[in-house]
Design a protein around this motif. Structure first.
Motif, PDB file in Angstrom:
ATOM      1  N   SER A 280      10.101   7.106  -1.286  1.00  0.00           N
ATOM      2  CA  SER A 280      10.717   8.420  -1.093  1.00  0.00           C
ATOM      3  C   SER A 280      10.493   9.325  -2.302  1.00  0.00           C
ATOM      4  O   SER A 280      10.293  10.539  -2.148  1.00  0.00           O
ATOM      5  CB  SER A 280      12.212   8.277  -0.810  1.00  0.00           C
ATOM      6  OG  SER A 280      12.875   7.623  -1.871  1.00  0.00           O
ATOM      7  N   ALA A 281      10.511   8.765  -3.520  1.00  0.00           N
ATOM      8  CA  ALA A 281      10.267   9.585  -4.708  1.00  0.00           C
ATOM      9  C   ALA A 281       8.870  10.188  -4.668  1.00  0.00           C
ATOM     10  O   ALA A 281       8.684  11.387  -4.939  1.00  0.00           O
ATOM     11  CB  ALA A 281      10.452   8.746  -5.974  1.00  0.00           C
ATOM     12  N   GLY A 282       7.879   9.371  -4.329  1.00  0.00           N
ATOM     13  CA  GLY A 282       6.523   9.896  -4.204  1.00  0.00           C
ATOM     14  C   GLY A 282       6.402  10.924  -3.095  1.00  0.00           C
ATOM     15  O   GLY A 282       5.709  11.944  -3.232  1.00  0.00           O
ATOM     16  N   SER A 283       7.108  10.702  -1.998  1.00  0.00           N
ATOM     17  CA  SER A 283       7.068  11.652  -0.883  1.00  0.00           C
ATOM     18  C   SER A 283       7.671  12.990  -1.277  1.00  0.00           C
ATOM     19  O   SER A 283       7.184  14.048  -0.862  1.00  0.00           O
ATOM     20  CB  SER A 283       7.821  11.077   0.320  1.00  0.00           C
ATOM     21  OG  SER A 283       7.225   9.884   0.767  1.00  0.00           O
ATOM     22  N   LEU A 284       8.737  12.947  -2.079  1.00  0.00           N
ATOM     23  CA  LEU A 284       9.355  14.193  -2.524  1.00  0.00           C
ATOM     24  C   LEU A 284       8.388  15.003  -3.390  1.00  0.00           C
ATOM     25  O   LEU A 284       8.347  16.235  -3.299  1.00  0.00           O
ATOM     26  CB  LEU A 284      10.631  13.895  -3.310  1.00  0.00           C
ATOM     27  CG  LEU A 284      11.837  13.434  -2.497  1.00  0.00           C
ATOM     28  CD1 LEU A 284      12.982  13.040  -3.422  1.00  0.00           C
ATOM     29  CD2 LEU A 284      12.287  14.527  -1.541  1.00  0.00           C
ATOM     30  N   VAL A 285       7.623  14.303  -4.229  1.00  0.00           N
ATOM     31  CA  VAL A 285       6.635  15.007  -5.056  1.00  0.00           C
ATOM     32  C   VAL A 285       5.598  15.678  -4.171  1.00  0.00           C
ATOM     33  O   VAL A 285       5.221  16.845  -4.387  1.00  0.00           O
ATOM     34  CB  VAL A 285       5.971  14.037  -6.050  1.00  0.00           C
ATOM     35  CG1 VAL A 285       4.834  14.732  -6.794  1.00  0.00           C
ATOM     36  CG2 VAL A 285       6.987  13.494  -7.039  1.00  0.00           C
TER      37      VAL A 285
ATOM     38  N   GLY B   1       4.324   5.560  -4.642  1.00  0.00           N
ATOM     39  CA  GLY B   1       4.947   5.309  -5.931  1.00  0.00           C
ATOM     40  C   GLY B   1       4.143   5.833  -7.104  1.00  0.00           C
ATOM     41  O   GLY B   1       4.700   6.090  -8.179  1.00  0.00           O
ATOM     42  N   ALA B   2       2.825   6.016  -6.914  1.00  0.00           N
ATOM     43  CA  ALA B   2       2.004   6.562  -7.986  1.00  0.00           C
ATOM     44  C   ALA B   2       2.423   7.982  -8.346  1.00  0.00           C
ATOM     45  O   ALA B   2       2.205   8.448  -9.465  1.00  0.00           O
ATOM     46  CB  ALA B   2       0.534   6.546  -7.561  1.00  0.00           C
TER      47      ALA B   2
ATOM     48  N   ILE C   9       0.836  -1.208   0.000  1.00  0.00           N
ATOM     49  CA  ILE C   9       0.000   0.000   0.000  1.00  0.00           C
ATOM     50  C   ILE C   9       0.871   1.258   0.000  1.00  0.00           C
ATOM     51  O   ILE C   9       0.633   2.198  -0.779  1.00  0.00           O
ATOM     52  CB  ILE C   9      -0.944  -0.004   1.222  1.00  0.00           C
ATOM     53  CG1 ILE C   9      -1.972  -1.127   1.091  1.00  0.00           C
ATOM     54  CG2 ILE C   9      -1.638   1.346   1.370  1.00  0.00           C
ATOM     55  CD1 ILE C   9      -2.846  -1.307   2.311  1.00  0.00           C
ATOM     56  N   VAL C  10       1.890   1.273   0.876  1.00  0.00           N
ATOM     57  CA  VAL C  10       2.762   2.453   0.973  1.00  0.00           C
ATOM     58  C   VAL C  10       3.461   2.714  -0.363  1.00  0.00           C
ATOM     59  O   VAL C  10       3.462   3.847  -0.874  1.00  0.00           O
ATOM     60  CB  VAL C  10       3.806   2.261   2.095  1.00  0.00           C
ATOM     61  CG1 VAL C  10       4.883   3.341   2.015  1.00  0.00           C
ATOM     62  CG2 VAL C  10       3.130   2.294   3.457  1.00  0.00           C
ATOM     63  N   VAL C  11       4.056   1.655  -0.930  1.00  0.00           N
ATOM     64  CA  VAL C  11       4.798   1.836  -2.176  1.00  0.00           C
ATOM     65  C   VAL C  11       3.852   2.168  -3.331  1.00  0.00           C
ATOM     66  O   VAL C  11       4.177   3.007  -4.189  1.00  0.00           O
ATOM     67  CB  VAL C  11       5.630   0.579  -2.494  1.00  0.00           C
ATOM     68  CG1 VAL C  11       6.282   0.686  -3.860  1.00  0.00           C
ATOM     69  CG2 VAL C  11       6.692   0.366  -1.416  1.00  0.00           C
ATOM     70  N   ALA C  12       2.669   1.550  -3.344  1.00  0.00           N
ATOM     71  CA  ALA C  12       1.726   1.804  -4.435  1.00  0.00           C
ATOM     72  C   ALA C  12       1.198   3.239  -4.380  1.00  0.00           C
ATOM     73  O   ALA C  12       1.138   3.938  -5.403  1.00  0.00           O
ATOM     74  CB  ALA C  12       0.572   0.809  -4.370  1.00  0.00           C
TER      75      ALA C  12
END
Length: 727
Positions: free
Chosen positions: A242-247, A57-58, A51-54
């Motif tokens: 982390s990439a999604g969090s940065l966005v 990650g989106a 769930i977290v990565v999905a």
């Protein structure tokens, strides 16, 4: 109470159970209980991470377009204030404006050339991020020979948006070239656009080169294809989240695109480190003590997991010190790396135990024929530890001499912000920069902007004209919105990267009328360099202090905590000494394919120091945690030193080999900054792993004896109790 068989315990001995209450002899601690929960709730852990990565990650595909390209500034400086004044009151004629340089083989008033200029003006005027468009002005932006003209596209948006505007406009503008006319976009925004693109491409190329090498080293280190894949699992989970969090973070504050580049590198490096330490310990727990899967996970988390957590805390603390530099780019880069480290750390302490529990003995599947997959204690590193024990002074002195010799050149290290030479020759910003210099003089690309109260404008212009380092001064221009500001353009005599420009700016700031502010793109670099130079001692001091404090909490022994901190500082100094020889003095420049600037890039000492120290302390925690674990069991100083080498030496060596391979691939990248990063970090890891962790620090343990682990009673009462032995 949970039965022994349900824990997978295969021997008849009474072993600690995850359900034992704290305080029971040999009962698991907090990390052991976390490991037991993850191992017995694998489905919940997997679903949670999916769930977290999905979800996060989106957002990851948007990371390159969402992250910012600017932010290299000293907040609160005069130059930033001038840029804001220029943008608000002078039609966007700020350092972030885009300059379109049109050069022709005939006069620019030729109809065909005027048509190209008109096309360029129409193109930039259509962009909503562009404010006023100023056509070429005779005597100002048309060269004396009449063959070069500059169109100014004012900045209507913030510097990050202007970098994106440069991304969009530089290609179409270059497309107007032809029939003896060349068109190039230049200026600070285009420079950062080209700089970010060149560095991003180089880092992607380097990472592609590093993956095969990394996989080979991982397979050799683990001896199993399945085990070798676990670091990649951690890295992918950490990077995706982390990439999604940065966005998402960009909705609160601009985040530099470099944050993602560094985050990818650090996530891979630390994911490998942590997985190596954990998996090796798990396999050793299963093989050497006959324990079942869940019990092995508990032991792994109580020992290696605790060390990983403390290592991660040390990395986060070291990088947090960069936040003391009031520059958006630095703070967002540090924040991005910290975010990636936090996700990798969380995956290591929750997802990895669940995966290990699910795999069990299958973690050794697809093993190499010669691999001893269940071996946790390395005979080779145990023998090396015995050799160090017998001759500590000889090996320790040799290691110390080499490190001090490499660190000595740091005394003459010079730093400055990168020059235009770091860009490829065909980059738009560099081509336009060169054309402006040829047409208007060496200092024209670094024109100074002087914001002055209108009442003192004439006086300020007169002072600027008589300043030795100024070649020409454009008459003051009063703001049309009656804000009370006037703007003076002063062209220096020297190239913007020339050290003499700093003296000119200092003279102007000292002699101009009260309330005058000196700025411009070149001055923004000077102000940032001054900020970095002034904050470097503070950052270093905070990193060293917090690093020592964390080691003290972890090891409960002030002497060995001081040894670990000092050793990390020594390897860091040696790396920067080597960097001075290569990048400042130019030794090996031909081999590495670059031309020395005569200095190290200004952002390297602060940022690289924090990164190197974080990595060095990572290894320190692994080695000394293992030593403390052995010492707690029998208070035998030889067993503590030799046992630590036997149990953690191979992990440190393998992890360092991966890091060195990853970092050195950046040395073959095109632009200079990735080369600096690759060489400095690669040399630092190499020296730290070989000379410090595998020689100097074990020797210090040997020479200090029991004193290394001594702690005053008052300190033991103050510090929380931290133990690494499992039973």
């Amino acid at each position: 109470m949970t039965s022994a068989s349900s824990l997978g315990v295969e021997s008849a001995d009474r072993r600690p159970r995850p359900s034992d209450p704290p305080g029971t002899p040999g009962a698991p601690g907090p990390f052991g209980r976390l490991g037991a929960w993850s191992a017995t709730h694998t489905r919940s852990v997997f679903v949670l991470w999916v769930i977290v990565v999905a979800v996060l990650g989106a957002f990851a595909p948007k990371v390159e377009s969402a992250l910012s390209g600017a932010g290299w500034q000293a907040d609160g400086s005069q130059s930033v204030a001038v840029r804001q004044i220029a943008q608000q009151h002078f039609g966007g004629n700020a350092s972030s404006a885009i300059e379109i340089v049109v050069h022709a083989d005939r006069p620019v008033d030729d109809p065909a050339v005027r048509h190209v200029i008109a096309q360029a003006e129409t193109m930039v005027r259509a962009d909503p991020r562009v404010a006023a468009v100023v056509p070429p002005q005779p005597g100002a932006t048309i060269s004396p020979d009449g063959r070069t003209a500059i169109v100014l596209a004012g900045a209507k948006a913030d510097p990050n948006a202007m970098v994106r505007a440069a991304d969009d406009l530089k290609g179409p503008l270059a497309g107007l070239s032809g029939h003896g006319v060349t068109v190039h976009a230049t200026g600070a925004s285009v420079l950062w656009s080209d700089f970010n693109t060149a560095n991003h491409n180089a880092m992607m190329h380097s990472e592609i080169l590093s993956w095969p090498v990394t996989m080979i080293i991982l397979v050799l280190a683990f001896g199993s294809l399945v085990a070798a894949g676990l670091p990649l699992l951690l890295t992918m989970a950490g990077l995706g989240a982390s990439a999604g969090s940065l966005v998402l973070l960009t909705h609160l504050t601009p985040v530099s695109i470099w944050a993602m580049n560094f985050a990818m590198m650090f996530a891979l490096a630390l994911g490998i480190d942590y997985a190596l330490f954990m998996v090796m310990r798990f396999r050793g727990a299963r093989a050497s003590r006959g324990r079942g899967t869940v019990a092995a996970v508990v032991e792994t988390m109580d020992t290696a997991g605790k060390a990983v957590a403390l290592s991660g805390a040390t990395v986060l603390v070291s990088l947090s010190a960069v936040m003391l530099v009031p520059s958006p780019a630095f703070r967002s880069m540090a924040g991005g790396i910290m975010l990636a480290v936090a996700f990798v750390l969380a995956a290591t302490l929750t997802l990895l135990p669940a995966v290990l529990a699910k795999l069990g003995h299958r973690v050794d599947a697809v093993s190499l024929p010669w691999a001893k997959t269940g071996e946790h204690r390395s005979p080779r590193f145990a023998a090396w530890g015995e050799r160090l024990w017998r001759r500590p002074v000889a090996y320790g002195a040799a290691s110390l001499v080499v490190l001090l010799a490499l660190a000595a050149p740091v005394i003459g290290l010079r730093t400055a912000m990168p020059s235009i030479a770091v860009l490829p020759n065909d980059a738009s910003a560099r081509a336009g920069y060169t054309a402006v210099q040829h047409a208007f003089g060496p200092g024209a690309p670094g024109t100074l902007q002087i914001a002055v109260p209108t009442a003192a404008a004439d006086e300020a212009a007169g002072i600027a004209r008589h300043t030795p380092g100024v070649a020409a001064v454009v008459p003051p221009q009063a703001a049309t919105d009656h804000s009370g500001w006037s703007m003076i353009q002063a062209v220096p005599k020297v190239d913007p990267s020339d050290p003499k420009l700093s003296g000119t700016v200092h003279t102007l700031r000292a002699e101009l009328p009260h309330g005058s502010l000196v700025g411009g793109a070149a001055v923004e670099n000077l102000d940032l360099q001054h900020l970095l130079t002034s904050r470097t001692p503070l950052v270093i001091g905070v990193v060293l202090g917090l690093g020592f404090l964390l080691l003290l909490i972890a090891l409960q022994a002030p002497l060995i905590a001081a040894f670990g901190t000092a050793a990390s500082l020594l390897s860091t100094g040696a790396a920067f000494g080597t960097a001075r020889l290569i990048f400042q003095d130019g030794h090996g420049a031909g081999l590495l394919g670059f031309t020395s600037q005569g200095f190290l890039d200004g952002w390297a000492p602060v940022f690289f120091f924090a990164m190197i120290f974080a990595i060095a302390m990572d290894y320190t925690v692994f080695l000394l945690a293992s030593a403390k674990e052995h010492y707690e069991r029998g208070r035998d100083v030889k067993d503590a030193m030799v046992g630590a080498m036997a149990h953690s030496g191979r992990v440190i060596f393998a992890a360092a080999a991966v890091m060195v391979a990853v970092f050195f691939t950046f040395a073959v990248s095109g632009p200079l900054p990735p080369k600096e990063m690759g060489i400095v970090l690669g040399v630092a890891v190499l020296l730290d792993a070989v000379l410090v962790r595998l020689i100097l620090l074990p020797v210090l343990l040997r020479l200090a004896g029991h004193a290394a682990w001594w702690s005053p009673s008052w300190l033991r009462r103050v510090l929380p109790s931290v133990r690494f032995s499992h039973d």
